[in-house]
Design a protein around this motif. Structure first.
Motif, PDB file in Angstrom:
ATOM      1  N   PHE A  12       0.822  -1.192   0.000  1.00  0.00           N
ATOM      2  CA  PHE A  12       0.000   0.000   0.000  1.00  0.00           C
ATOM      3  C   PHE A  12       0.869   1.260   0.000  1.00  0.00           C
ATOM      4  CE2 PHE A  12      -3.485  -2.716   1.377  1.00  0.00           C
ATOM      5  CZ  PHE A  12      -4.573  -2.086   0.810  1.00  0.00           C
ATOM      6  N   ASP A  13       2.140   1.118   0.293  1.00  0.00           N
ATOM      7  CA  ASP A  13       3.016   2.281   0.431  1.00  0.00           C
ATOM      8  C   ASP A  13       3.715   2.666  -0.865  1.00  0.00           C
ATOM      9  OD1 ASP A  13       2.443   2.463   3.188  1.00  0.00           O
ATOM     10  OD2 ASP A  13       3.880   0.859   3.600  1.00  0.00           O
ATOM     11  N   ARG A  14       3.302   2.065  -1.975  1.00  0.00           N
ATOM     12  CA  ARG A  14       3.892   2.429  -3.258  1.00  0.00           C
ATOM     13  C   ARG A  14       3.645   3.899  -3.548  1.00  0.00           C
ATOM     14  NH1 ARG A  14       1.234  -1.759  -7.281  1.00  0.00           N
ATOM     15  NH2 ARG A  14       1.211   0.188  -8.444  1.00  0.00           N
ATOM     16  N   PRO A  15       4.617   4.585  -4.154  1.00  0.00           N
ATOM     17  CA  PRO A  15       4.441   6.017  -4.461  1.00  0.00           C
ATOM     18  C   PRO A  15       3.215   6.299  -5.327  1.00  0.00           C
ATOM     19  CG  PRO A  15       6.732   5.375  -4.697  1.00  0.00           C
ATOM     20  CD  PRO A  15       5.959   4.108  -4.481  1.00  0.00           C
ATOM     21  N   ASP A  16       2.870   5.343  -6.231  1.00  0.00           N
ATOM     22  CA  ASP A  16       1.739   5.614  -7.112  1.00  0.00           C
ATOM     23  C   ASP A  16       0.397   5.428  -6.427  1.00  0.00           C
ATOM     24  OD1 ASP A  16       1.994   2.905  -6.909  1.00  0.00           O
ATOM     25  OD2 ASP A  16       1.899   2.485  -9.051  1.00  0.00           O
ATOM     26  N   LEU A  17       0.397   5.062  -5.156  1.00  0.00           N
ATOM     27  CA  LEU A  17      -0.853   4.975  -4.406  1.00  0.00           C
ATOM     28  C   LEU A  17      -1.048   6.195  -3.520  1.00  0.00           C
ATOM     29  CD1 LEU A  17      -1.192   1.236  -3.328  1.00  0.00           C
ATOM     30  CD2 LEU A  17      -2.423   2.482  -5.092  1.00  0.00           C
ATOM     31  N   ILE A  18      -0.193   7.172  -3.658  1.00  0.00           N
ATOM     32  CA  ILE A  18      -0.316   8.406  -2.889  1.00  0.00           C
ATOM     33  C   ILE A  18      -1.080   9.418  -3.732  1.00  0.00           C
ATOM     34  CG2 ILE A  18       0.920  10.316  -1.801  1.00  0.00           C
ATOM     35  CD1 ILE A  18       3.226   8.394  -1.305  1.00  0.00           C
ATOM     36  N   GLY A  19      -2.193   9.913  -3.192  1.00  0.00           N
ATOM     37  CA  GLY A  19      -2.956  10.901  -3.936  1.00  0.00           C
ATOM     38  C   GLY A  19      -4.424  10.562  -4.010  1.00  0.00           C
ATOM     39  N   ASP A  20      -4.972  10.671  -5.202  1.00  0.00           N
ATOM     40  CA  ASP A  20      -6.406  10.519  -5.434  1.00  0.00           C
ATOM     41  C   ASP A  20      -6.909   9.137  -5.003  1.00  0.00           C
ATOM     42  OD1 ASP A  20      -8.972  10.689  -6.382  1.00  0.00           O
ATOM     43  OD2 ASP A  20      -8.428  10.266  -8.462  1.00  0.00           O
ATOM     44  N   PRO A  21      -7.882   9.058  -4.076  1.00  0.00           N
ATOM     45  CA  PRO A  21      -8.415   7.767  -3.621  1.00  0.00           C
ATOM     46  C   PRO A  21      -8.997   6.926  -4.755  1.00  0.00           C
ATOM     47  CG  PRO A  21      -9.075   9.499  -2.120  1.00  0.00           C
ATOM     48  CD  PRO A  21      -8.460  10.176  -3.298  1.00  0.00           C
ATOM     49  N   LEU A  22      -9.627   7.581  -5.740  1.00  0.00           N
ATOM     50  CA  LEU A  22     -10.214   6.828  -6.847  1.00  0.00           C
ATOM     51  C   LEU A  22      -9.129   6.149  -7.669  1.00  0.00           C
ATOM     52  CD1 LEU A  22     -12.787   6.020  -8.256  1.00  0.00           C
ATOM     53  CD2 LEU A  22     -12.641   8.113  -9.631  1.00  0.00           C
ATOM     54  N   PRO A 199     -19.277  -3.207   6.169  1.00  0.00           N
ATOM     55  CA  PRO A 199     -17.981  -2.680   6.593  1.00  0.00           C
ATOM     56  C   PRO A 199     -17.423  -3.393   7.819  1.00  0.00           C
ATOM     57  CG  PRO A 199     -19.726  -1.180   7.236  1.00  0.00           C
ATOM     58  CD  PRO A 199     -20.377  -2.263   6.428  1.00  0.00           C
ATOM     59  N   ASP A 200     -16.796  -4.552   7.596  1.00  0.00           N
ATOM     60  CA  ASP A 200     -16.142  -5.258   8.695  1.00  0.00           C
ATOM     61  C   ASP A 200     -14.744  -4.671   8.913  1.00  0.00           C
ATOM     62  OD1 ASP A 200     -14.672  -6.178   6.558  1.00  0.00           O
ATOM     63  OD2 ASP A 200     -15.349  -8.258   6.708  1.00  0.00           O
ATOM     64  N   THR A 201     -13.942  -5.331   9.710  1.00  0.00           N
ATOM     65  CA  THR A 201     -12.606  -4.807  10.040  1.00  0.00           C
ATOM     66  C   THR A 201     -11.762  -4.570   8.800  1.00  0.00           C
ATOM     67  OG1 THR A 201     -12.615  -5.922  12.189  1.00  0.00           O
ATOM     68  CG2 THR A 201     -10.471  -5.292  11.300  1.00  0.00           C
ATOM     69  N   HIS A 202     -11.826  -5.491   7.842  1.00  0.00           N
ATOM     70  CA  HIS A 202     -11.000  -5.364   6.636  1.00  0.00           C
ATOM     71  C   HIS A 202     -11.419  -4.150   5.803  1.00  0.00           C
ATOM     72  CE1 HIS A 202      -9.473  -9.308   7.628  1.00  0.00           C
ATOM     73  NE2 HIS A 202     -10.696  -9.786   7.639  1.00  0.00           N
ATOM     74  N   VAL A 203     -12.726  -3.954   5.664  1.00  0.00           N
ATOM     75  CA  VAL A 203     -13.212  -2.817   4.883  1.00  0.00           C
ATOM     76  C   VAL A 203     -12.863  -1.507   5.583  1.00  0.00           C
ATOM     77  CG1 VAL A 203     -15.285  -1.680   4.000  1.00  0.00           C
ATOM     78  CG2 VAL A 203     -15.059  -4.169   3.825  1.00  0.00           C
ATOM     79  N   ILE A 204     -12.982  -1.481   6.893  1.00  0.00           N
ATOM     80  CA  ILE A 204     -12.645  -0.266   7.644  1.00  0.00           C
ATOM     81  C   ILE A 204     -11.166   0.072   7.480  1.00  0.00           C
ATOM     82  CG2 ILE A 204     -12.407   0.681   9.979  1.00  0.00           C
ATOM     83  CD1 ILE A 204     -14.989  -0.887  10.697  1.00  0.00           C
ATOM     84  N   GLN A 205     -10.292  -0.928   7.626  1.00  0.00           N
ATOM     85  CA  GLN A 205      -8.857  -0.682   7.473  1.00  0.00           C
ATOM     86  C   GLN A 205      -8.529  -0.227   6.050  1.00  0.00           C
ATOM     87  OE1 GLN A 205      -6.593  -0.524   9.701  1.00  0.00           O
ATOM     88  NE2 GLN A 205      -7.556  -1.471  11.485  1.00  0.00           N
ATOM     89  N   SER A 206      -9.177  -0.841   5.054  1.00  0.00           N
ATOM     90  CA  SER A 206      -8.936  -0.434   3.668  1.00  0.00           C
ATOM     91  C   SER A 206      -9.421   1.000   3.439  1.00  0.00           C
ATOM     92  CB  SER A 206      -9.661  -1.381   2.710  1.00  0.00           C
ATOM     93  OG  SER A 206      -9.147  -2.688   2.812  1.00  0.00           O
ATOM     94  N   SER A 207     -10.523   1.367   4.079  1.00  0.00           N
ATOM     95  CA  SER A 207     -11.040   2.730   3.939  1.00  0.00           C
ATOM     96  C   SER A 207     -10.065   3.744   4.505  1.00  0.00           C
ATOM     97  CB  SER A 207     -12.404   2.850   4.646  1.00  0.00           C
ATOM     98  OG  SER A 207     -13.354   1.980   4.072  1.00  0.00           O
ATOM     99  N   VAL A 208      -9.399   3.359   5.590  1.00  0.00           N
ATOM    100  CA  VAL A 208      -8.370   4.234   6.163  1.00  0.00           C
ATOM    101  C   VAL A 208      -7.208   4.366   5.190  1.00  0.00           C
ATOM    102  CG1 VAL A 208      -6.653   4.462   7.995  1.00  0.00           C
ATOM    103  CG2 VAL A 208      -8.979   3.754   8.556  1.00  0.00           C
ATOM    104  N   ARG A 209      -6.741   3.233   4.636  1.00  0.00           N
ATOM    105  CA  ARG A 209      -5.591   3.262   3.725  1.00  0.00           C
ATOM    106  C   ARG A 209      -5.887   4.017   2.442  1.00  0.00           C
ATOM    107  NH1 ARG A 209      -1.610  -0.248   5.475  1.00  0.00           N
ATOM    108  NH2 ARG A 209      -0.305   1.052   4.139  1.00  0.00           N
ATOM    109  N   LEU A 210      -7.164   4.010   2.030  1.00  0.00           N
ATOM    110  CA  LEU A 210      -7.559   4.764   0.840  1.00  0.00           C
ATOM    111  C   LEU A 210      -7.778   6.244   1.143  1.00  0.00           C
ATOM    112  CD1 LEU A 210     -10.065   2.264  -0.798  1.00  0.00           C
ATOM    113  CD2 LEU A 210      -7.905   3.036  -1.794  1.00  0.00           C
ATOM    114  N   GLY A 233     -20.411   7.229  -1.247  1.00  0.00           N
ATOM    115  CA  GLY A 233     -20.157   8.534  -1.830  1.00  0.00           C
ATOM    116  C   GLY A 233     -18.958   8.526  -2.755  1.00  0.00           C
ATOM    117  N   PHE A 234     -17.943   7.766  -2.379  1.00  0.00           N
ATOM    118  CA  PHE A 234     -16.699   7.684  -3.136  1.00  0.00           C
ATOM    119  C   PHE A 234     -16.928   7.096  -4.526  1.00  0.00           C
ATOM    120  CE2 PHE A 234     -13.027   4.600  -3.775  1.00  0.00           C
ATOM    121  CZ  PHE A 234     -12.189   5.517  -4.378  1.00  0.00           C
ATOM    122  N   LEU A 235     -17.776   6.067  -4.615  1.00  0.00           N
ATOM    123  CA  LEU A 235     -17.966   5.358  -5.880  1.00  0.00           C
ATOM    124  C   LEU A 235     -19.212   5.810  -6.648  1.00  0.00           C
ATOM    125  CD1 LEU A 235     -16.947   1.768  -4.777  1.00  0.00           C
ATOM    126  CD2 LEU A 235     -15.612   3.401  -6.100  1.00  0.00           C
TER     127      LEU A 235
END
Length: 255
Positions: A12-22, A199-210, A233-235
Motif C-alpha cells: 500500500f506504500d507504493r508512491p503511485d498509491l499516494i494521492g487521489d483515492p479513486l 464494513p467489517d474490520t478489513h473494509v474499515i482498514q482499507s477505507s483508512v488506507r484509501l 459517496g466515493f464510488l
C-alpha cells in the motif's frame, strides 16, 4: 474459474498509491486482476458442475450461504459439494420439507455442512419449508416475485420475511449471497448497484488506507457507518462498484 499469475508482493506504500483515492482504487483493482493480491481461487469455486440456470445450483448457493458465518468458507463449500454428491436431495426444498428431521440433521452433520447441529439444521430446514410452502419449492420464484430487483428482494428477505429466511437477511450475508448468485449463476439483477459490502474490520482498514475515513475513528462505533457512507459517496457515478473486484460472470474489464 479465472486464471491469474502467482501472487507477487504488493504494498500500500507504493508512491503511485499516494494521492487521489479513486486512482488508488483503480490501481488496487488492477493489482487484483493481475494476481498480485491473491484470491485466484474463491471458496465458491468448489461448487458442483451444473447448468448455471438450474434450480438445484441456485438452491446449493442459497442454502450454503445461509450457513456461511463464523466459519472457514473454503471448508463450508467443499463440505456442501460433498453433501451434494452423496445426498443431492437435501438441496431440493420440497424433498427437505418432507424429510424426517433426524435424517436431514444427520446428513448435514456427517458431511460437515452443519457445525452447529441444532441451529444450522433449523436454518436449512426453515428455508426449505418456506420455499416449499410459499414459492412452489423454488428460490427462482422468490426472485421472479421480486422481478429480479435487488431492492425488492432486500425488502422481502431483510424485511417482511426475514424470519422465514434465517441468516440470509443479515447485511453481510445478503449482499454477498446476491453477488454470488450473479457471478456463479449469471443472474442479471436490477439495481445491482445496491449490492454493497458490510464494513467489517478489513473494509474499515482499507477505507483508512484509501484515505476515505480518518484513522482515529477505527475501533469506535462510528467506524462502520462512516466507512459505508464514504464508500457509497466515493464510488457514486463511477463505472465500478465495491463488488466489481470479482467481476460479473467471472470475466473482468480493466478500468
Amino acid at each position: 474459474m479465472m486464471k491469474r499469475s502467482p501472487p507477487t508482493l504488493f504494498s500500500f506504500d507504493r508512491p503511485d498509491l499516494i494521492g487521489d483515492p479513486l486512482e488508488k482504487a483503480r490501481l488496487l483493482r488492477r493489482a487484483w486482476q493481475q494476481g498480485a493480491l491473491g484470491g485466484e481461487v474463491m471458496p465458491e469455486d468448489a461448487h458442483p458442475v451444473l447448468e448455471l440456470d438450474s434450480d438445484v445450483l441456485w438452491h446449493y448457493f442459497t442454502l450454503g450461504m445461509a450457513l456461511n458465518y463464523q466459519r472457514n468458507s473454503y471448508d463450508l463449500w467443499r463440505s456442501a459439494t460433498r453433501a451434494f454428491v452423496s445426498h443431492e436431495e437435501v438441496f431440493r426444498p420440497t424433498d427437505v420439507a418432507d424429510m424426517k428431521a433426524d435424517e436431514l440433521r444427520n446428513i448435514l452433520v456427517s458431511s460437515l455442512v452443519s457445525l452447529q447441529p441444532k441451529k444450522h439444521f433449523q436454518s436449512w430446514q426453515r428455508i426449505c419449508v418456506t420455499l416449499s410452502e410459499r414459492y412452489e419449492g423454488s428460490i427462482r420464484n422468490v426472485f421472479v416475485a421480486c422481478h429480479f430487483d435487488i431492492l425488492q428482494l432486500s425488502e422481502l428477505i431483510q424485511g417482511r420475511e426475514r424470519k422465514l429466511f434465517p441468516n440470509l437477511g443479515g447485511t453481510k450475508i445478503f449482499n454477498y449471497w446476491v453477488h454470488v448468485m450473479e457471478v456463479y449463476c449469471q443472474i442479471e439483477w436490477k439495481h445491482r448497484e445496491a449490492i454493497t459490502i458490510a464494513p467489517d474490520t478489513h473494509v474499515i482498514q482499507s477505507s483508512v488506507r484509501l484515505g476515505l475515513i480518518p484513522v482515529d475513528v477505527v475501533g469506535t462505533p462510528l467506524a462502520a457507518q462512516m466507512a459505508a457512507d464514504a464508500g457509497r459517496g466515493f464510488l457514486k457515478d463511477q463505472i465500478f462498484s465495491l463488488l466489481t473486484c470479482i467481476p460479473r460472470f467471472g470475466s473482468g474489464v480493466g478500468l
